[in-house]
Design an enzyme around this catalytic site. Structure first.
Site, PDB file in Angstrom:
ATOM      1  N   PRO A 106      32.646  48.864 -14.340  1.00  0.00           N
ATOM      2  CA  PRO A 106      33.524  48.800 -13.184  1.00  0.00           C
ATOM      3  C   PRO A 106      34.590  47.729 -13.307  1.00  0.00           C
ATOM      4  O   PRO A 106      34.295  46.538 -13.320  1.00  0.00           O
ATOM      5  CB  PRO A 106      32.576  48.525 -12.020  1.00  0.00           C
ATOM      6  CG  PRO A 106      31.281  48.132 -12.607  1.00  0.00           C
ATOM      7  CD  PRO A 106      31.306  48.379 -14.062  1.00  0.00           C
ATOM      8  N   GLU A 107      35.820  48.162 -13.425  1.00  0.00           N
ATOM      9  CA  GLU A 107      36.972  47.266 -13.327  1.00  0.00           C
ATOM     10  C   GLU A 107      37.718  47.661 -12.067  1.00  0.00           C
ATOM     11  O   GLU A 107      37.214  48.422 -11.259  1.00  0.00           O
ATOM     12  CB  GLU A 107      37.840  47.390 -14.587  1.00  0.00           C
ATOM     13  CG  GLU A 107      37.061  47.085 -15.869  1.00  0.00           C
ATOM     14  CD  GLU A 107      37.911  47.110 -17.130  1.00  0.00           C
ATOM     15  OE1 GLU A 107      39.116  46.857 -17.053  1.00  0.00           O
ATOM     16  OE2 GLU A 107      37.357  47.387 -18.206  1.00  0.00           O
ATOM     17  N   HIS A 148      15.943  50.726 -10.384  1.00  0.00           N
ATOM     18  CA  HIS A 148      16.740  49.510 -10.232  1.00  0.00           C
ATOM     19  C   HIS A 148      17.528  49.469  -8.929  1.00  0.00           C
ATOM     20  O   HIS A 148      18.594  48.869  -8.859  1.00  0.00           O
ATOM     21  CB  HIS A 148      17.680  49.310 -11.425  1.00  0.00           C
ATOM     22  CG  HIS A 148      17.001  49.400 -12.751  1.00  0.00           C
ATOM     23  ND1 HIS A 148      16.120  48.445 -13.199  1.00  0.00           N
ATOM     24  CD2 HIS A 148      17.026  50.350 -13.712  1.00  0.00           C
ATOM     25  CE1 HIS A 148      15.655  48.795 -14.386  1.00  0.00           C
ATOM     26  NE2 HIS A 148      16.185  49.949 -14.716  1.00  0.00           N
ATOM     27  N   ARG A 208      21.180  46.020 -15.086  1.00  0.00           N
ATOM     28  CA  ARG A 208      21.319  44.821 -15.902  1.00  0.00           C
ATOM     29  C   ARG A 208      21.495  43.557 -15.092  1.00  0.00           C
ATOM     30  O   ARG A 208      21.524  42.457 -15.649  1.00  0.00           O
ATOM     31  CB  ARG A 208      22.452  45.020 -16.891  1.00  0.00           C
ATOM     32  CG  ARG A 208      22.010  45.981 -17.969  1.00  0.00           C
ATOM     33  CD  ARG A 208      23.138  46.531 -18.744  1.00  0.00           C
ATOM     34  NE  ARG A 208      23.764  45.497 -19.540  1.00  0.00           N
ATOM     35  CZ  ARG A 208      24.780  45.729 -20.344  1.00  0.00           C
ATOM     36  NH1 ARG A 208      25.277  46.940 -20.427  1.00  0.00           N
ATOM     37  NH2 ARG A 208      25.303  44.768 -21.016  1.00  0.00           N
TER      38      ARG A 208
END
Length: 300
Positions: free
Chosen positions: A29-30, A119, A138
């Site tokens: 994600p940018e 997660h 992560r």
DNA sequence: ACTCGCCTGTCG
DNA sequence: CGACAGGCGAGT
């Protein structure tokens, strides 16, 4: 709930697949991806009250304190969903929720009966039966609740540079170009411009014909202006396409009817492949610990 | 201005 | 199994 205990779905997770009614996710994600998430969530979030919070006390870059989330977000109504760089801020009546997706974070809108993805660290159940889920395998992400007044003082937000699309990208780059750092490091510095990551930094440099290794202070003003324009162009194109997809499905909805197209990348991840400009091989070099992709002939 | 550490999933 | 992916803060 003990540390590390997973959030349990009301019905058991079925692993991968289109388990959520509406999913917005991305590999890296940018700015364009985060903005796409913002646009997707905004109509469902704003104006709605949080009726219940489920939070897992997981260590993120900036972690989740379940008691905090329950005490300060439960019962509050969201009034706006704002993006600053790669951060998302859900403004509430009494508190604000600050998110960063890091490398692998996703904010997913789902119906409450749908099973949790692995997660899943945070669930905000909204009026009307939908819930927002924060998923981050992560755990490089941020999901923190703040007093509205504490937003301005939050160190990560306070240091952010201007938005490269809406703000003065050329001015910001010009001011930062006194640096002797490689230009890609300047582009990745969120204090200079807020929202670029490694993919779009590399792509913008390719479009501008500038080597990622070139010292910032060795770039003529005219080329800096071209770089600023290239940054805006790659980000705008990605926004129009709904964000970049790499390996996984990227932006997907349950119906599977897409509506999103992967952005075509000129150099990123294309080591050894021919450059569209000259046909020469694209090179990968590690720079400051991260891969830089470029065409040595077309980019100086 | 660099390296490291944080994390897990994927790939060779 | 190790390498790698990389945003970002901390440390040097």
């Amino acid at each position: 709930m003990p540390w590390g205990a997973p959030l349990r779905s009301r019905s058991r997770a079925s692993g991968r697949g289109p388990w959520a009614c509406m999913v917005w996710s991305t590999a890296m994600p940018e700015l364009p991806e985060v903005e796409t998430v913002r646009r997707s969530l905004e109509p469902h979030l704003v104006g709605r009250r949080v009726v219940a919070v489920e939070a897992r006390p997981v260590r993120l870059r900036e972690g989740i304190e379940p008691a905090d989330w329950r005490a300060r977000i439960e019962g509050t109504r969201f009034t706006a969903l704002e993006r600053r760089g790669k951060y998302l801020i859900a403004h509430g009546e009494r508190a604000a929720a600050l998110f960063h997706l890091g490398m692998s974070g996703r904010l997913v809108l789902a119906r409450s009966q749908e099973p949790f993805a692995p997660h899943t660290h945070l669930v905000l159940r909204l009026e009307g039966g939908l819930e927002v889920r924060f998923i981050d395998p992560r755990r490089f992400g941020v999901a923190v609740v703040l007093e509205p007044g504490a937003l301005a003082a939050h160190p990560s937000l306070a240091r952010l540079g201007p938005d490269p699309v809406r703000g003065d990208a050329e001015g910001a780059l010009t001011a930062a170009a006194r640096s002797r750092s490689p230009i890609r490091s300047v582009l990745l510095d969120q204090r200079v411009l807020a929202g670029l990551g490694n993919i779009y930094a590399n792509e913008a440099l390719a479009l501008a014909g500038i080597s990622p290794l070139r010292r910032a202070d060795a770039i003529a003003p005219r080329r800096l202006a071209a770089l600023a324009a290239a940054v805006r162009q790659v980000l705008t194109a990605a926004l129009d396409a709904g964000g970049t997809t790499l390996r996984d499905g990227g932006f997907v909805n349950a119906a599977g009817d897409g509506g999103y197209f992967a952005v075509k990348l000129a150099v990123y991840g294309r080591e050894g492949q021919p450059c569209a400009g000259c046909g020469g091989a694209i090179v990968r070099r590690v720079l400051a610990g991260r891969s830089a992709f470029y065409c040595p002939r077309c980019q100086r």
